[in-house]
Design a protein around this motif. Sequence first.
Motif, PDB file in Angstrom:
ATOM      1  N   VAL A  45      -7.167 -55.338   7.602  1.00  0.00           N
ATOM      2  CA  VAL A  45      -7.997 -55.575   8.777  1.00  0.00           C
ATOM      3  C   VAL A  45      -8.976 -54.417   8.917  1.00  0.00           C
ATOM      4  O   VAL A  45      -8.580 -53.255   8.972  1.00  0.00           O
ATOM      5  CB  VAL A  45      -7.127 -55.701  10.048  1.00  0.00           C
ATOM      6  CG1 VAL A  45      -7.995 -55.878  11.287  1.00  0.00           C
ATOM      7  CG2 VAL A  45      -6.144 -56.856   9.895  1.00  0.00           C
ATOM      8  N   ASP A  46     -10.259 -54.768   8.950  1.00  0.00           N
ATOM      9  CA  ASP A  46     -11.302 -53.755   9.113  1.00  0.00           C
ATOM     10  C   ASP A  46     -11.399 -53.298  10.558  1.00  0.00           C
ATOM     11  O   ASP A  46     -11.060 -54.037  11.489  1.00  0.00           O
ATOM     12  CB  ASP A  46     -12.665 -54.328   8.701  1.00  0.00           C
ATOM     13  CG  ASP A  46     -12.755 -54.593   7.211  1.00  0.00           C
ATOM     14  OD1 ASP A  46     -12.131 -53.845   6.430  1.00  0.00           O
ATOM     15  OD2 ASP A  46     -13.445 -55.556   6.821  1.00  0.00           O
ATOM     16  N   ALA A  47     -11.898 -52.071  10.732  1.00  0.00           N
ATOM     17  CA  ALA A  47     -12.157 -51.554  12.070  1.00  0.00           C
ATOM     18  C   ALA A  47     -13.230 -52.403  12.726  1.00  0.00           C
ATOM     19  O   ALA A  47     -14.153 -52.889  12.060  1.00  0.00           O
ATOM     20  CB  ALA A  47     -12.605 -50.104  11.989  1.00  0.00           C
TER      21      ALA A  47
ATOM     22  N   VAL B 225      -2.087 -66.235  11.601  1.00  0.00           N
ATOM     23  CA  VAL B 225      -1.404 -65.044  11.089  1.00  0.00           C
ATOM     24  C   VAL B 225       0.094 -65.313  11.055  1.00  0.00           C
ATOM     25  O   VAL B 225       0.699 -65.645  12.066  1.00  0.00           O
ATOM     26  CB  VAL B 225      -1.716 -63.815  11.974  1.00  0.00           C
ATOM     27  CG1 VAL B 225      -0.908 -62.607  11.528  1.00  0.00           C
ATOM     28  CG2 VAL B 225      -3.213 -63.520  11.974  1.00  0.00           C
ATOM     29  N   SER B 226       0.687 -65.164   9.873  1.00  0.00           N
ATOM     30  CA  SER B 226       2.129 -65.359   9.743  1.00  0.00           C
ATOM     31  C   SER B 226       2.894 -64.048   9.881  1.00  0.00           C
ATOM     32  O   SER B 226       4.048 -64.041  10.283  1.00  0.00           O
ATOM     33  CB  SER B 226       2.464 -66.036   8.412  1.00  0.00           C
ATOM     34  OG  SER B 226       1.970 -65.269   7.321  1.00  0.00           O
ATOM     35  N   SER B 227       2.223 -62.925   9.548  1.00  0.00           N
ATOM     36  CA  SER B 227       2.839 -61.604   9.733  1.00  0.00           C
ATOM     37  C   SER B 227       1.763 -60.531   9.642  1.00  0.00           C
ATOM     38  O   SER B 227       0.650 -60.774   9.168  1.00  0.00           O
ATOM     39  CB  SER B 227       3.928 -61.342   8.689  1.00  0.00           C
ATOM     40  OG  SER B 227       3.367 -61.199   7.409  1.00  0.00           O
ATOM     41  N   MET B 228       2.130 -59.364  10.106  1.00  0.00           N
ATOM     42  CA  MET B 228       1.260 -58.197  10.026  1.00  0.00           C
ATOM     43  C   MET B 228       2.106 -57.034   9.526  1.00  0.00           C
ATOM     44  O   MET B 228       3.267 -56.892   9.926  1.00  0.00           O
ATOM     45  CB  MET B 228       0.694 -57.845  11.399  1.00  0.00           C
ATOM     46  CG  MET B 228      -0.072 -56.525  11.426  1.00  0.00           C
ATOM     47  SD  MET B 228      -0.494 -56.013  13.105  1.00  0.00           S
ATOM     48  CE  MET B 228      -1.728 -57.229  13.484  1.00  0.00           C
ATOM     49  N   GLU B 229       1.532 -56.252   8.645  1.00  0.00           N
ATOM     50  CA  GLU B 229       2.215 -55.050   8.184  1.00  0.00           C
ATOM     51  C   GLU B 229       1.385 -53.845   8.585  1.00  0.00           C
ATOM     52  O   GLU B 229       0.191 -53.788   8.308  1.00  0.00           O
ATOM     53  CB  GLU B 229       2.426 -55.070   6.681  1.00  0.00           C
ATOM     54  CG  GLU B 229       3.288 -53.908   6.234  1.00  0.00           C
ATOM     55  CD  GLU B 229       3.959 -54.147   4.895  1.00  0.00           C
ATOM     56  OE1 GLU B 229       4.647 -53.222   4.446  1.00  0.00           O
ATOM     57  OE2 GLU B 229       3.792 -55.225   4.312  1.00  0.00           O
ATOM     58  N   LEU B 230       2.026 -52.911   9.266  1.00  0.00           N
ATOM     59  CA  LEU B 230       1.367 -51.683   9.694  1.00  0.00           C
ATOM     60  C   LEU B 230       1.877 -50.529   8.856  1.00  0.00           C
ATOM     61  O   LEU B 230       3.094 -50.317   8.737  1.00  0.00           O
ATOM     62  CB  LEU B 230       1.666 -51.405  11.169  1.00  0.00           C
ATOM     63  CG  LEU B 230       0.907 -52.314  12.112  1.00  0.00           C
ATOM     64  CD1 LEU B 230       1.714 -52.623  13.338  1.00  0.00           C
ATOM     65  CD2 LEU B 230      -0.400 -51.670  12.468  1.00  0.00           C
TER      66      LEU B 230
ATOM     67  N   LYS C  14      -3.661 -51.861   9.062  1.00  0.00           N
ATOM     68  CA  LYS C  14      -3.059 -53.170   9.287  1.00  0.00           C
ATOM     69  C   LYS C  14      -3.426 -54.131   8.163  1.00  0.00           C
ATOM     70  O   LYS C  14      -4.588 -54.227   7.781  1.00  0.00           O
ATOM     71  CB  LYS C  14      -3.561 -53.787  10.600  1.00  0.00           C
ATOM     72  CG  LYS C  14      -3.138 -53.065  11.829  1.00  0.00           C
ATOM     73  CD  LYS C  14      -3.433 -53.863  13.090  1.00  0.00           C
ATOM     74  CE  LYS C  14      -4.896 -54.072  13.323  1.00  0.00           C
ATOM     75  NZ  LYS C  14      -5.171 -54.670  14.643  1.00  0.00           N
ATOM     76  N   ARG C  15      -2.412 -54.825   7.698  1.00  0.00           N
ATOM     77  CA  ARG C  15      -2.629 -55.903   6.722  1.00  0.00           C
ATOM     78  C   ARG C  15      -2.034 -57.169   7.323  1.00  0.00           C
ATOM     79  O   ARG C  15      -0.873 -57.180   7.742  1.00  0.00           O
ATOM     80  CB  ARG C  15      -1.968 -55.583   5.402  1.00  0.00           C
ATOM     81  CG  ARG C  15      -2.279 -56.633   4.343  1.00  0.00           C
ATOM     82  CD  ARG C  15      -1.739 -56.281   3.011  1.00  0.00           C
ATOM     83  NE  ARG C  15      -0.308 -55.992   3.146  1.00  0.00           N
ATOM     84  CZ  ARG C  15       0.423 -55.446   2.187  1.00  0.00           C
ATOM     85  NH1 ARG C  15      -0.123 -55.123   1.038  1.00  0.00           N
ATOM     86  NH2 ARG C  15       1.696 -55.223   2.370  1.00  0.00           N
ATOM     87  N   GLU C  16      -2.844 -58.208   7.366  1.00  0.00           N
ATOM     88  CA  GLU C  16      -2.382 -59.477   7.912  1.00  0.00           C
ATOM     89  C   GLU C  16      -2.175 -60.486   6.793  1.00  0.00           C
ATOM     90  O   GLU C  16      -2.889 -60.464   5.789  1.00  0.00           O
ATOM     91  CB  GLU C  16      -3.397 -60.036   8.919  1.00  0.00           C
ATOM     92  CG  GLU C  16      -3.461 -59.215  10.180  1.00  0.00           C
ATOM     93  CD  GLU C  16      -4.433 -59.760  11.213  1.00  0.00           C
ATOM     94  OE1 GLU C  16      -4.289 -59.366  12.375  1.00  0.00           O
ATOM     95  OE2 GLU C  16      -5.325 -60.563  10.865  1.00  0.00           O
TER      96      GLU C  16
END
Length: 148
Positions: free
Chosen positions: A133-135, A43-48, A122-124
């Motif tokens: 990202v799924d639950a 994972v290089s980043s995550m966007e919430l 969340k998007r990774e």
Amino acid sequence: MIRVQTEDFDIGAEVKALTSGRTDIGALVTFTGLVRDTNGGTVSSMELEHYPGMTEKELVRIEAEANERWPLQASLIIHRVGKLAPGDNIVLVVTASPHRQAAFDAAAFLMDYLKTQAPFWKREETGDKSYWVDARESDGEAAAKWDT
């Protein structure tokens, strides 16, 4: 107290602010969630993302429910949104109670409900791929134990 923000938080400063002048607190539990650098890939980043207004309302509801279930003297939920890098803080949950078990249980409840009830997405990013990202089924199972 709840906050949804893009800015990072200082765990020590938040705890100090919550407990300053309080001699009635016998137990304090903190949980900090961090961005991992791996989740089925690097994972290089995550966007919430969140739904402003609705998110805060749900966090207030969850916090109020914790205060109804356990004798809490104070609680705090800080959840970040926006683009985060591996190692960044995502969420801080703090519970304060006269006794440790109530503080532990309330913190676990808040995290379980944050993972399943709060409207965050969340998007990774992993190099050249980006995905939502799924639950997780395990998060739902953890939250279900509080249904009484």
